[in-house]
Design a protein around this motif. Structure first.
Motif, PDB file in Angstrom:
ATOM      1  N   ILE A 220       7.872   6.335  32.792  1.00 49.57           N
ATOM      2  CA  ILE A 220       8.430   5.002  32.679  1.00 49.57           C
ATOM      3  C   ILE A 220       8.323   4.545  31.232  1.00 49.57           C
ATOM      4  O   ILE A 220       7.522   5.066  30.451  1.00 49.57           O
ATOM      5  CB  ILE A 220       7.701   4.011  33.609  1.00 49.57           C
ATOM      6  N   ASP A 221       9.140   3.568  30.888  1.00 46.45           N
ATOM      7  CA  ASP A 221       9.192   3.083  29.511  1.00 46.45           C
ATOM      8  C   ASP A 221       8.105   2.028  29.332  1.00 46.45           C
ATOM      9  O   ASP A 221       8.339   0.824  29.458  1.00 46.45           O
ATOM     10  CB  ASP A 221      10.579   2.499  29.250  1.00 46.45           C
ATOM     11  N   ILE A 222       6.893   2.476  29.018  1.00 45.54           N
ATOM     12  CA  ILE A 222       5.758   1.557  28.886  1.00 45.54           C
ATOM     13  C   ILE A 222       5.953   0.548  27.755  1.00 45.54           C
ATOM     14  O   ILE A 222       5.671  -0.644  27.940  1.00 45.54           O
ATOM     15  CB  ILE A 222       4.453   2.347  28.711  1.00 45.54           C
ATOM     16  N   PRO A 223       6.427   0.940  26.560  1.00 44.00           N
ATOM     17  CA  PRO A 223       6.610  -0.062  25.496  1.00 44.00           C
ATOM     18  C   PRO A 223       7.519  -1.214  25.907  1.00 44.00           C
ATOM     19  O   PRO A 223       7.250  -2.377  25.584  1.00 44.00           O
ATOM     20  CB  PRO A 223       7.196   0.749  24.338  1.00 44.00           C
ATOM     21  N   THR A 224       8.603  -0.895  26.621  1.00 44.90           N
ATOM     22  CA  THR A 224       9.518  -1.959  27.055  1.00 44.90           C
ATOM     23  C   THR A 224       8.844  -2.878  28.060  1.00 44.90           C
ATOM     24  O   THR A 224       8.987  -4.106  28.003  1.00 44.90           O
ATOM     25  CB  THR A 224      10.792  -1.354  27.663  1.00 44.90           C
ATOM     26  N   ILE A 225       8.094  -2.308  28.994  1.00 44.63           N
ATOM     27  CA  ILE A 225       7.395  -3.132  29.987  1.00 44.63           C
ATOM     28  C   ILE A 225       6.359  -4.019  29.314  1.00 44.63           C
ATOM     29  O   ILE A 225       6.249  -5.216  29.619  1.00 44.63           O
ATOM     30  CB  ILE A 225       6.737  -2.224  31.046  1.00 44.63           C
ATOM     31  N   LEU A 226       5.599  -3.455  28.367  1.00 41.11           N
ATOM     32  CA  LEU A 226       4.586  -4.243  27.687  1.00 41.11           C
ATOM     33  C   LEU A 226       5.209  -5.353  26.843  1.00 41.11           C
ATOM     34  O   LEU A 226       4.691  -6.480  26.804  1.00 41.11           O
ATOM     35  CB  LEU A 226       3.728  -3.344  26.797  1.00 41.11           C
ATOM     36  N   LYS A 227       6.312  -5.073  26.171  1.00 36.96           N
ATOM     37  CA  LYS A 227       6.971  -6.095  25.359  1.00 36.96           C
ATOM     38  C   LYS A 227       7.488  -7.223  26.236  1.00 36.96           C
ATOM     39  O   LYS A 227       7.321  -8.408  25.916  1.00 36.96           O
ATOM     40  CB  LYS A 227       8.111  -5.490  24.552  1.00 36.96           C
ATOM     41  N   ARG A 228       8.133  -6.872  27.337  1.00 38.44           N
ATOM     42  CA  ARG A 228       8.649  -7.896  28.249  1.00 38.44           C
ATOM     43  C   ARG A 228       7.504  -8.728  28.837  1.00 38.44           C
ATOM     44  O   ARG A 228       7.622  -9.931  29.029  1.00 38.44           O
ATOM     45  CB  ARG A 228       9.460  -7.238  29.357  1.00 38.44           C
ATOM     46  N   TYR A 229       6.389  -8.075  29.084  1.00 37.02           N
ATOM     47  CA  TYR A 229       5.235  -8.776  29.648  1.00 37.02           C
ATOM     48  C   TYR A 229       4.586  -9.695  28.614  1.00 37.02           C
ATOM     49  O   TYR A 229       4.234 -10.840  28.913  1.00 37.02           O
ATOM     50  CB  TYR A 229       4.231  -7.742  30.146  1.00 37.02           C
ATOM     51  N   ARG A 230       4.444  -9.216  27.372  1.00 41.49           N
ATOM     52  CA  ARG A 230       3.804 -10.012  26.333  1.00 41.49           C
ATOM     53  C   ARG A 230       4.673 -11.186  25.893  1.00 41.49           C
ATOM     54  O   ARG A 230       4.176 -12.116  25.257  1.00 41.49           O
ATOM     55  CB  ARG A 230       3.455  -9.137  25.133  1.00 41.49           C
ATOM     56  N   ASP A 231       5.958 -11.150  26.188  1.00 42.97           N
ATOM     57  CA  ASP A 231       6.834 -12.274  25.854  1.00 42.97           C
ATOM     58  C   ASP A 231       6.586 -13.479  26.768  1.00 42.97           C
ATOM     59  O   ASP A 231       7.092 -14.574  26.497  1.00 42.97           O
ATOM     60  CB  ASP A 231       8.305 -11.864  25.954  1.00 42.97           C
ATOM     61  N   ARG A 232       5.824 -13.306  27.823  1.00 40.51           N
ATOM     62  CA  ARG A 232       5.566 -14.397  28.754  1.00 40.51           C
ATOM     63  C   ARG A 232       4.536 -15.361  28.184  1.00 40.51           C
ATOM     64  O   ARG A 232       3.711 -15.000  27.332  1.00 40.51           O
ATOM     65  CB  ARG A 232       5.062 -13.844  30.093  1.00 40.51           C
ATOM     66  N   ASN A 233       4.572 -16.582  28.693  1.00 35.27           N
ATOM     67  CA  ASN A 233       3.600 -17.595  28.271  1.00 35.27           C
ATOM     68  C   ASN A 233       2.243 -17.388  28.924  1.00 35.27           C
ATOM     69  O   ASN A 233       1.218 -17.793  28.366  1.00 35.27           O
ATOM     70  CB  ASN A 233       4.116 -18.994  28.603  1.00 35.27           C
ATOM     71  N   TYR A 234       2.231 -16.780  30.105  1.00 33.92           N
ATOM     72  CA  TYR A 234       0.981 -16.610  30.856  1.00 33.92           C
ATOM     73  C   TYR A 234       0.820 -15.127  31.195  1.00 33.92           C
ATOM     74  O   TYR A 234       1.679 -14.533  31.855  1.00 33.92           O
ATOM     75  CB  TYR A 234       0.999 -17.445  32.132  1.00 33.92           C
ATOM     76  N   THR A 235      -0.284 -14.541  30.741  1.00 36.75           N
ATOM     77  CA  THR A 235      -0.537 -13.124  30.967  1.00 36.75           C
ATOM     78  C   THR A 235      -2.025 -12.899  31.194  1.00 36.75           C
ATOM     79  O   THR A 235      -2.850 -13.787  30.964  1.00 36.75           O
ATOM     80  CB  THR A 235      -0.093 -12.278  29.761  1.00 36.75           C
TER      81      THR A 235
END
Length: 338
Positions: A220-235
């Motif tokens: 799976i594309d981990i960098p894309t998932i992490l970037k999309r996740y880190r763009d959130r306000n709450y993590t």
């Protein structure tokens, strides 16, 4: 003689509205009302009107049985790169058949104090390693259902990502981390439960990497998932300050037909978190009122002493009336004129 009762002797000062004494009185009242506000605002700065507040809460965290494990290394005695993939989602495993390696996976949520909220998640994975394979890197994503209920109401899917690597071929990895709450914007306490990103799942088929010649995906594309996740306000994030990589040098050599294992032991703890939220109007006014009241008492007591000195010594013209005297007297003193 024994005192059996006493009454205070009050002295009242009167003045016409068009007089220096009345102007002095208006000045004192204005200063008493306004000066505490400016003093409190100067002492608090921009925080006089509270824009955000914090409190401590133990969140309710549940492991939702979604996990992704990726091991990277070499095979054929170190001559070729190797990627091993596993997830608890059948569709992802079906698309990554070429690199799929099914481990012995055990998970357990522990509620030590029996309060209905788990304190930690224990993960154990034993990944089969074939002859000639060596593991140099391990990545794991674990997904949770995260809930806040004490003050701010929130329910959302979060995840924790952990990784470790070493120049030495590994035989086991030990990880002990805290699941830490992160936010870039205060939570709202108005209304009921908030479910941010409910329509944006963290892990879906769109997170699969490029297909390998039409036969399937390797990972799976981990960098894309992490970037999309880190763009959130709450993590949430896993603290990476405690991990042990047990390696072996040289890489293990197994006999034909033999197999070893790469063992992962992880503990994810759910500690109390500091939650930042937007206070209500009543909280803002209450906090500002406390700051103002403190300064008001200081200013009032100080100016009361000033007034007592000015009127007692008749620095401005007033009529004085003393209560409690049998023969009430009124006198006009003119010690000083303005």
């Amino acid at each position: 003689m024994v005192q059996v009762y006493n009454t205070p002797l009050r002295r009242r000062y009167y003045a016409n509205r068009c007089s220096a004494a009345y102007c002095f009185f208006l000045l004192i009242v204005t200063v008493v009302l306004l000066l505490p506000f400016f003093m409190a605002y100067s002492a608090s700065g921009a925080d006089f009107w509270v824009k955000h507040a914090t409190y401590l809460e133990e969140p309710t965290v549940k492991y939702n049985y979604k996990l992704v494990l990726i091991l990277e290394g070499t095979k054929a005695g170190g001559t070729l790169p190797q990627t091993l993939f596993f997830s608890t989602l059948a569709p992802l495993n079906s698309m990554c058949q070429e690199t799929l390696r099914v481990p012995v996976l055990r998970t357990q949520e522990v509620d030590g104090d029996m309060d209905g909220r788990a304190e930690r998640l224990d993960i154990s994975a034993q990944v089969p390693v074939e002859n000639g394979e060596a593991i140099y890197s391990a990545k794991m994503m674990v997904f949770f259902e995260y809930e806040l209920r004490d003050h701010a109401k929130l329910n959302m899917e979060t995840m924790g990502f952990m990784q470790a690597s070493s120049p030495l071929a590994g035989q086991s990895l030990f990880v002990d981390s805290d699941l830490e709450w992160h936010q870039t914007w205060p939570l709202s306490i108005k209304g009921g439960y908030s479910t941010p990103y409910g329509s944006e799942p963290l892990l879906d088929l769109n997170g699969v990497g490029p297909w390998d010649g039409g036969t399937g995906a390797k990972s799976i594309d981990i960098p894309t998932i992490l970037k999309r996740y880190r763009d959130r306000n709450y993590t949430t994030e896993l603290s990476s300050n405690s991990f042990v990589w047990e390696g072996m040098l040289p890489p293990p050599t197994l006999s034909n037909g033999d197999a070893g294992t790469f063992n992962i032991t992880a503990t994810v703890r759910y500690p109390q978190q500091v939650i930042t939220y937007q206070p209500s109007v009543s909280e803002v006014l209450f906090d500002a009122g406390i700051k103002y009241l403190f300064m008001f008492v200081v200013v009032y007591l100080t100016l009361d002493l000033v007034c007592a000195f000015v009127f007692h010594h008749q620095l401005v013209d007033t009529y004085v009336h003393t209560e409690g005297v049998v023969a009430a007297t009124s006198s006009r003193s003119k010690f000083k004129r303005f």
